[in-house]
Design a protein around this motif. Structure first.
Motif: not given
Length: 293
Positions: A149-153, A158-160
């Motif tokens: 979940p930390r990497l997903r956040a 990053r993408d946003r």
């Protein structure tokens, strides 16, 4: 706290550079940012820089505003973004080689174009550094959304950030293709290779002609795979390692009695002299976009 630019009746470019490191910090992005600023100023343009430093307070010198990197990350990000938002209208564009999120938010609030330079995947690098993934670069990219979940956040942020940029710049086509997979839609991603400033007259001193002299320059981190260089050494080869990082102690132990010299961080001119004195520059990284070295 303002960076004053005299632009009445002046048609020169007014650019704000945002970077995580800047001289006297040592590293490729610091050299790139300072070289770019100096070159544009020589051409008659007006440039200011927002960066971080190791001081305890905000420092605003001529053309450079420095925020303490030791501040809690959310506080620092908010204050840097607020500064850019408040002063961004002074500039024609904002160019971020680091602190991408702060630059993108500040530019959007100020209503000025933003150019974001991406030289790697900060999510993958953070995951490797924290032990949240053991995948190599390409496996991590092809796996899709990270499980942790930390990497997903971090990937979402990053993408946003990149979607809000006016233009995204990478130093190679390979990395541009990776960035386009993050954005999953129309995006202006352009390839601009890193420039090189190599002054003439770099002194060359070859003290040991009996060995092949190999040099590595860069951060001492896992994905640079300096251990491969150590494993490849034999009696006829010496290795100079220039740079610092979390793998330093482990690599010194792994080097043992081999002909390896750890120089730590060196000024730009000293790095050029070391490279000029070597026979081979070696990189064994798991991946590179196009490193400044």
């Amino acid at each position: 706290m303002r960076v004053k630019l005299d632009h009445e009746g002046d048609r020169s470019l007014r650019l704000l550079i945002v970077t995580g490191i800047y001289p006297p910090d040592i590293g490729g992005p610091a050299t790139h940012a300072s070289d770019l600023a100096a070159s544009l100023i020589e051409q008659g343009h007006q440039v200011a820089t927002v960066t971080l430093w190791d001081g305890d307070t905000v420092d605003a010198s001529v053309g450079v505003v420095r925020f303490p990197r030791a501040w809690p990350v959310p506080v620092r990000m908010a204050l840097v973004a607020r500064w850019i938002a408040r002063h961004g209208r002074t500039f024609d564009a904002i160019y971020a080689t680091g602190l991408h999120t702060e630059a993108a938010i500040g530019a959007r609030l100020a209503g000025v174009p933003s150019i974001v330079k991406i030289v790697g995947d900060p999510v993958w690098e953070r995951g490797r550094r924290l032990g949240l993934t053991d995948a190599d670069f390409e496996a991590f990219q092809s796996a899709g959304r990270p499980r942790d979940p930390r990497l997903r956040a971090l990937a979402w942020l990053r993408d946003r950030t990149l979607r809000s940029a006016t233009v995204v710049v990478t130093p190679s086509r390979y990395l541009a293709d990776v960035v386009e997979t993050w954005l999953r839609g129309p995006a202006d991603v352009r390839v601009i290779g890193n420039g090189v400033r190599a002054p003439l007259g770099v002194p060359i001193e070859r003290a040991d002609q009996l060995r092949l002299r190999v040099i590595y320059v860069g951060r001492l981190v896992v994905h640079k795979r300096i251990d491969r260089l150590l494993a490849a050494l034999d009696a006829g080869v010496s290795l100079d390692i220039v740079g610092s990082g979390p793998e330093g102690e482990h690599l010194r132990a792994a080097a043992g009695d081999a002909a390896v010299t750890f120089h730590g961080d060196l000024p730009h001119a000293a790095v050029l002299a070391r490279i000029a004195a070597a026979d081979v520059l070696a990189l064994a990284s798991d991946y590179e976009g196009l490193p400044h070295v």
